[in-house]
Each structure stands twice: as structure tokens, then as C-alpha cells.
Design a protein around this motif. Structure first.
Motif, PDB file in Angstrom:
ATOM      1  N   PHE A  72      55.478  82.707   3.224  1.00  0.00           N
ATOM      2  CA  PHE A  72      55.466  83.776   4.884  1.00  0.00           C
ATOM      3  C   PHE A  72      54.793  85.089   4.285  1.00  0.00           C
ATOM      4  O   PHE A  72      54.396  86.123   5.237  1.00  0.00           O
ATOM      5  CB  PHE A  72      56.771  84.032   4.987  1.00  0.00           C
ATOM      6  N   SER A  73      55.258  85.377   2.851  1.00  0.00           N
ATOM      7  CA  SER A  73      54.930  87.361   2.486  1.00  0.00           C
ATOM      8  C   SER A  73      53.176  86.752   3.192  1.00  0.00           C
ATOM      9  O   SER A  73      53.036  87.596   3.296  1.00  0.00           O
ATOM     10  CB  SER A  73      55.189  87.553   0.815  1.00  0.00           C
ATOM     11  N   GLY A 105      52.062  86.697   6.481  1.00  0.00           N
ATOM     12  CA  GLY A 105      52.689  88.356   6.720  1.00  0.00           C
ATOM     13  C   GLY A 105      51.145  89.136   6.842  1.00  0.00           C
ATOM     14  O   GLY A 105      50.700  90.169   7.521  1.00  0.00           O
ATOM     15  N   TYR A 106      51.251  89.020   5.582  1.00  0.00           N
ATOM     16  CA  TYR A 106      50.166  90.253   5.252  1.00  0.00           C
ATOM     17  C   TYR A 106      49.172  89.954   6.494  1.00  0.00           C
ATOM     18  O   TYR A 106      48.188  91.041   6.240  1.00  0.00           O
ATOM     19  CB  TYR A 106      50.140  89.984   3.496  1.00  0.00           C
ATOM     20  N   ILE A 138      49.377  90.702   9.569  1.00  0.00           N
ATOM     21  CA  ILE A 138      49.719  92.231   9.883  1.00  0.00           C
ATOM     22  C   ILE A 138      47.921  93.000   9.348  1.00  0.00           C
ATOM     23  O   ILE A 138      47.391  94.549   9.941  1.00  0.00           O
ATOM     24  CB  ILE A 138      50.513  93.208   8.928  1.00  0.00           C
ATOM     25  N   LEU A 172      54.729  98.026  10.784  1.00  0.00           N
ATOM     26  CA  LEU A 172      55.419  96.317  10.789  1.00  0.00           C
ATOM     27  C   LEU A 172      55.556  96.198   9.491  1.00  0.00           C
ATOM     28  O   LEU A 172      56.392  94.909   9.230  1.00  0.00           O
ATOM     29  CB  LEU A 172      53.189  95.992  11.204  1.00  0.00           C
ATOM     30  N   PHE A 173      55.070  96.462   8.468  1.00  0.00           N
ATOM     31  CA  PHE A 173      55.626  96.109   7.594  1.00  0.00           C
ATOM     32  C   PHE A 173      56.465  96.476   6.965  1.00  0.00           C
ATOM     33  O   PHE A 173      57.161  94.927   6.243  1.00  0.00           O
ATOM     34  CB  PHE A 173      54.268  96.974   6.218  1.00  0.00           C
ATOM     35  N   SER A 214      59.165  96.311   8.596  1.00  0.00           N
ATOM     36  CA  SER A 214      59.650  95.836   9.702  1.00  0.00           C
ATOM     37  C   SER A 214      59.642  94.324   9.428  1.00  0.00           C
ATOM     38  O   SER A 214      60.834  93.384   9.344  1.00  0.00           O
ATOM     39  CB  SER A 214      58.927  95.250  11.268  1.00  0.00           C
ATOM     40  N   TYR A 215      58.846  93.211   8.429  1.00  0.00           N
ATOM     41  CA  TYR A 215      58.219  92.898   8.185  1.00  0.00           C
ATOM     42  C   TYR A 215      59.219  91.896   7.053  1.00  0.00           C
ATOM     43  O   TYR A 215      59.823  90.833   6.869  1.00  0.00           O
ATOM     44  CB  TYR A 215      56.651  92.026   7.816  1.00  0.00           C
ATOM     45  N   ARG A 216      58.961  92.814   6.132  1.00  0.00           N
ATOM     46  CA  ARG A 216      60.334  93.162   4.679  1.00  0.00           C
ATOM     47  C   ARG A 216      61.764  92.787   5.490  1.00  0.00           C
ATOM     48  O   ARG A 216      62.151  91.883   4.683  1.00  0.00           O
ATOM     49  CB  ARG A 216      59.828  94.054   3.964  1.00  0.00           C
ATOM     50  N   PHE A 248      62.153  91.233   8.340  1.00  0.00           N
ATOM     51  CA  PHE A 248      62.734  89.812   8.275  1.00  0.00           C
ATOM     52  C   PHE A 248      62.671  88.925   7.344  1.00  0.00           C
ATOM     53  O   PHE A 248      62.964  87.764   7.516  1.00  0.00           O
ATOM     54  CB  PHE A 248      60.979  89.654   9.560  1.00  0.00           C
ATOM     55  N   ILE A 249      61.293  89.201   6.479  1.00  0.00           N
ATOM     56  CA  ILE A 249      61.789  88.548   5.602  1.00  0.00           C
ATOM     57  C   ILE A 249      62.740  88.343   4.621  1.00  0.00           C
ATOM     58  O   ILE A 249      63.517  86.890   4.281  1.00  0.00           O
ATOM     59  CB  ILE A 249      60.420  88.704   4.007  1.00  0.00           C
TER      60      ILE A 249
END
Length: 465
Positions: free
Chosen positions: A19-20, A23-24, A27, A163-164, A166-168, A170-171
Motif C-alpha cells: 500500500f505504501s 500509494g506513493y 499520488i 494527500l501524503f 492523509s494517506y499516512r 489512512f495507512i
């Protein structure tokens, strides 16, 4: 580390990495797409300004009028098109600024890279904000004009950062939820292996009948099925081994038990030959008993081995005379009961019976010897035999000893069971009647007991032959 933890951590790590990284790249792709759109928009915007500037600039004026007109047109364009996100700078042929919307720093190196009719752009950072700077050349009557725009695209970089962030988050949330789900799934998936391990431990403790109750059709289910088959085979082999061990133990105990009476007779008659003056007839009779009992011992060991260890019930039956059998048994028992104030009385019909001679002797001698042990003082043992039908006969051994209780009667044929030692003459090991039961079953018969405490015991042998 346990397998469950290995599966848990490996699954969690793989999930986080997947996912990391995914996701990277996602984004980054969204950011690059937005940046490309802004770049294209900035270039189109610059082209539009160049076209508009070229359309409104006069083509035939004096040099002074031309410069004044260019300044006016430049300031008009800047005032008309400049906004919060767009800044414009217009320079002459020598890259001197004609007009500029604000004090935003333009990168002068971009103009050096320009060629005629070319259009360039670059991304720059200034005071913590990000811009797209575009530059183009317009050829006018009075010379070259450089038109530059600088477009604020900080929002794109801010969006990427958000986004990064929020994604962190989320992770992290996904890590917690996924960790819980993976943990539960690992426990559920590996629970059959835990049951398999527990069953293995129970079998190792000696509970050979335990089996793994796993009904799944996956690899673990197949493993459990194979394990149960292996456990079945192992249990069968262990039970066979235990049965063999018990049979060997029974044989050793029974043989030791059965050797006692013949040896007593042999020793008794040998002592008589050694210590007493006897007539020739009695001497021959004593020697005959010694010889016959020695021969009986020789074959008895093999027959007991077949009966108790090999479980062979196919013995050769021969016809013998019942009266002669009883007389022979009385002679064998004489050295044993001599001096014990016990009288052995026999009564047998003069008939032929079909039996295995050595084993039937062992059976009757055991019952007489048990009667002798039950009599603590003087007493009588009666041995009676008669035919009750064409195919069956009965033998009765009766004593007036101490007798037995109902509880003792129900267990006397069990291996190694002994009645109350205080009520018997000699100590034993509880093997005789168990062997008697085997011999009776070999002859297709039944053995029944009647006994009363302090009155005596009667044993009825209903045999085929």
C-alpha cells in the motif's frame, strides 16, 4: 518465533509495503498529471499573450513613438491580465524590463535558453511557494520582445503534501484494522494446526485413541486426515504389541504355575526312590510317574505357547479313558497332598472321552490344587466324571474348603486375581483359573462355580467330547 506470529508479521509487512509503494506512485501520478495540466495551461496562456501583443503593437511608427507605444501596450496587458496567480513581465531586445506586474523574482536564465519562435517553461521555488515560469519571443517591427509569465502552482504542491499526510493517516488506520483482521485470520487458519499439535501431545502421553477433528478440505485438512491414518496404524501396532506382550506374560506366568505341580510330583517320587526301601513294582511305578511327568512338562510348554501366545486353538483331540485319566491324576497329585490331611476321592465312569490329554490334565490338576489351597485343615476333595449325552460329558471338582463370596466368584477367572490370602493355604499369582478358562473354551465347554463361605466350592466342567 511461532508460525502464527511469522504469518502475522509477514502479512502485515507485505501489506504495508504494497500500500505504501502503491500509494506513493498513485499520488505522484496524480501530482504529475496536475503539474502537466498547469504547465500546458501556462504555455497556452503565454502564447495567447504573445498573439495579443503582436496584434495590437503598431508596425510603422518612429522609434520614440514605438517605445512609448510598447510601454503603454505592455502596461495595458499587465493591468488587464494580471491576477493573484498570474504575473507578467515584458522585456525588450536587450532583456531590459519594459513592464512587470509585481516584484516576483523571474529566473533570467530561462531567457538565455530561448531561440527564435520558441516557447519554454520551468518550475521554480520562491519564498516557499512554487511557480511555473514561461517565456517566449515576439519579433516586432522595432525588434524582439520577451514575454514572460509566472503562474502560482503552490496549491498543487500543497495538495500533494495533504494527500501524503492523509494517506499516512489512512495507512496507520489500515495498519490497525488490517493487523486485527490478519491476527484473527491467522488464529482461525492455524487453529487446526494447534489442535493437531495438542492431539500429538495426547498421543505421546499414551492416549492412542485420540484423533484430530478437522473437516476442512484444504492442505491442513489433508494433513489431519493423513495424521489420523498414521495414528490408526500406530494404535493398531501398539495394541498388537501390547497383546503380544500380555500373551508372553501370560505364557511365562502360566508355564511357571503349571510346572509347579509336575515338579512336586517328580521331586516327591524321586525322594521316595532315594530315601525309602520300595518293592520292585512300586519302584517302577514311581519311576514311571517321574518319566511321564517329565515328558508332560516337555510338551506342555509348547502347548501353552500355542494356546496363550500364538492363540492357536487347533489341537489334536484323542480318545482316552476317563477312569484311567482320573487314576493318573490322583497319582500325580499324591506327593502334593501327602501330609496335608486332605483326601482325594475319585469317581469316574469307564467311558471314552475325546480331549487334548495334556491340557485336560492341566485343567483338572489346577482345580484340585485350588481346592487343596482352600482347605486350611483336614478335608476332602471329590473328583467326579460322567457322560451326560452322546457328545458331552461333565467333570465336577468339589472341596469342603473356605469357599468364596459372590464378588470373588465373579472375578476368579481374571488374570492375576487372587481371593483373600488369609483364607487360602498357599500363596499364588492368580493365573491358574485364567488358564483353565482357556482350556475349557478350547474343548467347547463351560466352567461354572458354586461356592459358599466356610462350606466349600464346586466347579462344574461341561465339555464336548
Amino acid at each position: 518465533m511461532k508460525l502464527s506470529w511469522k504469518v502475522f508479521f509477514s502479512t502485515l509487512i507485505i501489506t504495508i509495503l504494497t500500500f505504501s509503494i502503491g500509494g506513493y506512485f498513485l499520488i505522484s501520478a496524480v501530482f504529475q498529471s496536475a503539474l502537466n495540466r498547469e504547465s500546458s495551461s501556462a504555455l497556452e496562456e503565454n502564447k495567447m499573450l504573445r498573439s495579443y501583443f503582436g496584434a495590437v503593437i503598431p508596425t510603422s511608427t518612429s522609434e520614440e513613438q514605438s517605445k512609448a507605444s510598447m510601454v503603454n501596450i505592455s502596461e495595458s496587458i499587465i493591468s488587464h491580465f494580471t491576477n493573484d496567480k498570474l504575473s507578467i513581465r515584458i522585456s525588450d531586445d536587450e532583456q531590459n524590463i519594459i513592464a512587470q506586474s509585481d516584484d516576483v523574482r523571474f529566473d533570467v536564465n530561462l531567457l538565455k535558453q530561448l531561440e527564435d519562435n520558441s516557447l519554454l517553461y520551468k518550475t521554480i521555488e520562491y519564498n516557499g511557494r512554487y511557480y511555473i515560469q514561461t517565456a517566449s519571443i515576439l519579433q516586432t517591427f522595432s525588434g524582439k520582445v520577451y514575454i514572460e509569465t509566472i503562474h502560482d502552482i503552490s496549491s498543487i504542491f500543497t495538495d500533494r503534501q495533504n494527500l501524503f499526510s492523509s494517506y499516512r493517516k489512512f495507512i496507520f488506520c489500515m495498519l490497525v484494522v488490517n493487523g486485527l483482521l490478519v491476527f484473527l485470520m491467522t488464529l482461525w487458519t492455524l487453529s487446526p494446526l494447534k489442535r493437531l499439535s495438542n492431539t500429538t501431545r495426547e498421543i505421546a502421553k499414551g492416549k492412542y485413541s485420540d484423533r484430530v477433528a478437522i473437516q476442512t478440505k484444504d492442505e491442513i485438512g489433508l494433513l489431519a486426515e493423513d495424521f489420523n491414518k498414521m495414528a490408526d496404524s500406530l494404535e493398531t501396532k501398539i495394541l498388537d504389541l501390547e497383546a503380544t506382550t500380555i500373551s508372553q506374560r501370560d505364557f511365562i506366568g502360566s508355564f511357571a504355575h503349571e510346572v509347579k505341580t509336575p515338579l512336586t510330583s517328580i521331586i516327591g517320587y524321586a525322594d521316595m526312590l532315594r530315601s525309602k526301601r520300595m518293592s520292585e513294582e512300586n519302584r517302577i511305578l514311581a519311576a514311571d510317574y517321574i518319566f511321564n511327568e517329565g515328558k508332560r512338562l516337555e510338551v506342555l510348554s509348547l502347548k501353552l505357547l500355542d494356546l496363550l501366545v500364538v492363540k492357536n486353538h487347533e489341537f489334536e483331540m484323542k480318545e482316552i479313558n476317563m477312569k484311567e485319566l482320573f487314576n493318573n491324576i490322583k497319582g500325580i497329585m499324591e506327593p502334593t497332598i501327602k501330609g496335608s490331611n486332605i483326601l482325594l476321592e475319585i469317581s469316574a465312569e469307564d467311558i471314552q472321552i475325546r480331549v487334548e490329554e495334556d491340557l485336560i490334565k492341566t485343567l483338572i490338576i489346577n482345580l484340585i490344587d485350588n481346592g487343596r489351597k482352600a482347605i486350611q485343615g483336614s478335608g476332602i476333595i471329590n473328583l467326579t466324571g460322567k457322560r451326560i449325552s452322546d457328545e458331552r460329558f461333565i467333570i465336577i471338582v468339589k472341596d469342603n474348603g473356605k469357599g468364596m463370596t459372590e464378588n470373588e466368584l465373579s472375578r476368579i477367572t481374571e488374570m492375576f486375581y487372587m481371593v483373600d490370602k488369609s483364607r487360602v493355604r498357599d500363596k499364588g499369582v492368580g493365573i491358574g483359573l485364567s488358564l483353565c478358562k482357556e482350556i475349557v473354551e478350547l474343548h467347547g465347554g463351560e466352567m461354572n462355580f458354586e461356592s459358599q463361605v466356610d462350606i466349600g466350592t464346586s466347579v462344574y466342567l461341561d465339555l464336548r467330547g
